[in-house]
Design a protein around this motif. Structure first.
Motif, PDB file in Angstrom:
ATOM      1  N   GLY A 167      33.396  51.556  36.105  1.00 36.74           N
ATOM      2  CA  GLY A 167      33.368  50.446  37.049  1.00 36.74           C
ATOM      3  C   GLY A 167      32.571  50.751  38.299  1.00 36.74           C
ATOM      4  O   GLY A 167      31.784  49.919  38.776  1.00 36.74           O
ATOM      5  N   THR A 199      33.304  50.112  31.189  1.00 37.97           N
ATOM      6  CA  THR A 199      34.313  49.479  32.041  1.00 37.97           C
ATOM      7  C   THR A 199      35.213  48.549  31.247  1.00 37.97           C
ATOM      8  O   THR A 199      36.448  48.627  31.325  1.00 37.97           O
ATOM      9  CB  THR A 199      33.626  48.683  33.172  1.00 37.97           C
ATOM     10  OG1 THR A 199      32.787  49.561  33.927  1.00 37.97           O
ATOM     11  CG2 THR A 199      34.657  48.053  34.092  1.00 37.97           C
ATOM     12  N   PHE A 264      36.060  43.599  39.716  1.00 43.77           N
ATOM     13  CA  PHE A 264      37.020  44.487  40.363  1.00 43.77           C
ATOM     14  C   PHE A 264      38.163  43.688  40.988  1.00 43.77           C
ATOM     15  O   PHE A 264      39.330  44.108  40.926  1.00 43.77           O
ATOM     16  CB  PHE A 264      36.323  45.327  41.434  1.00 43.77           C
ATOM     17  CG  PHE A 264      35.928  46.693  40.947  1.00 43.77           C
ATOM     18  CD1 PHE A 264      36.773  47.776  41.121  1.00 43.77           C
ATOM     19  CD2 PHE A 264      34.720  46.895  40.310  1.00 43.77           C
ATOM     20  CE1 PHE A 264      36.420  49.030  40.675  1.00 43.77           C
ATOM     21  CE2 PHE A 264      34.356  48.143  39.859  1.00 43.77           C
ATOM     22  CZ  PHE A 264      35.209  49.224  40.036  1.00 43.77           C
TER      23      PHE A 264
END
Length: 334
Positions: A167, A199, A264
């Protein structure tokens, strides 16, 4: 006013800003040794050099808020997560030194390249171990941490570490697509695909493993009507990931960076849903672990004083160094 809840929101905000802000410069460090040319590495470091130290201010603020507002969490979490916290700090120190020394040497530049990249990767992996330790729960007995020094080294922590490495690398690649051009931007666009795959793969594995091994988390997501109103979060995450993949070769240069931030934020929202309202999962809630009202009231003045200054400083730094990176090497040539 519910002061414990207020401080929890401020601390969570500091963590989010830290992850997003320091995330992209740590991600640039993770990608550092994959760059094909030394000129690309010069450009990569130059793109984050003006802002990286200000980004880490949020890590200090989050730790300070934890100590001031939730001392019970502080004295339980610190011994539980002592090893990854210490190694993370040493890794951050090492990469900070690399910023200062890399351009001052030719003979040992490769050494500082390794320190910069290794420190970035180690710091991120340690953050994953911390995250895995929180999701897995902290054992307590008589109000104190009851586990061992290596209890934080779990399979879930390793999965979280690998996911954060991917990420942060994705954030770093998005930053480079936005802030650089030419060969460096092409490199960032190409490696962002691998970062996105890593990710998303780790997000799926972490979610599945947590649902199978942590009954409290599984209950929150899958019991009764919970699934009905929480289902949009993973679906939206898949949609953002698909849009991010498509944007990697588009002319919208800031798009991959913004979509990586959105990815995120969705992941963080899932974490909050899983852990709320505990500051020590699954032992101490916000209100049980908070400081007394007088201490919280005094701490409010510190937050009101410091927070605008930090925001103003960072806004000014990003404004001054806006636009594409144009790197000048140690000898003043472009």
């Amino acid at each position: 006013m519910d002061l414990p809840l207020l401080f929890a929101l401020v601390a969570a905000g500091a963590v989010v800003i830290y992850v997003l802000a320091d995330g992209f410069d740590l991600g640039v460090g993770i990608l550092f040794l994959f760059a094909p040319r030394d000129a690309d590495r010069d450009m990569m470091m130059a793109s984050v050099e003006p802002v990286w130290d200000g980004n880490e201010t949020w890590l200090v603020m989050g730790g300070t808020l934890l100590l001031a507002a939730f001392p019970a969490a502080y004295y339980v979490l610190l011994p539980a997560l002592y090893l990854p916290v210490v190694f993370m700090l040493f890794a951050l120190i090492g990469r900070g030194i690399a910023f200062a020394f890399r351009l001052q040497t030719v003979r040992f530049r490769v050494v500082w390249d390794v320190v910069f990249a290794g420190g970035s990767a180690l710091a991120v992996f340690c953050q994953g171990l911390i995250l895995g330790g929180l999701i897995g729960g902290i054992p307590m007995q008589d109000g104190m941490y009851a586990g061992g020094a290596f209890s934080c080294l779990t399979f879930l922590g390793v999965l979280c570490g690998a996911g954060l490495v991917g990420g942060y690398a994705l954030l770093g690649a998005g930053w480079l697509i936005w802030k650089t051009d030419g060969a460096t931007q092409v490199f960032a666009r190409e490696i962002a695909h691998a970062a996105l795959i890593l990710t998303m793969g780790m997000m799926v594995l972490v979610s599945g493993w947590t649902a199978l091994t942590e009954p409290e988390v599984a209950r929150r997501w899958f019991e009764g009507w919970h699934l009905l109103y929480l289902a949009p979060i993973p679906l939206l995450t898949l949609g953002v990931a698909a849009g991010l993949w498509k944007s990697l070769w588009s002319e919208w240069e800031v798009g991959p960076f913004l979509l990586a931030i959105a990815l995120f934020l969705l992941g963080f929202s899932g974490l909050v849903i899983s852990l709320w309202p505990y500051v020590v999962p699954w032992q101490v809630t916000l209100w049980d672990g908070a400081s007394d009202p007088q201490t919280l009231g005094f701490a409010v003045f510190g937050v009101v004083l410091v927070l605008p200054m930090v925001l103003a400083y960072q806004a000014h730094a990003y404004w001054v160094f806006r636009g594409k990176t144009r790197h000048l090497d140690a000898y003043g040539t472009q």
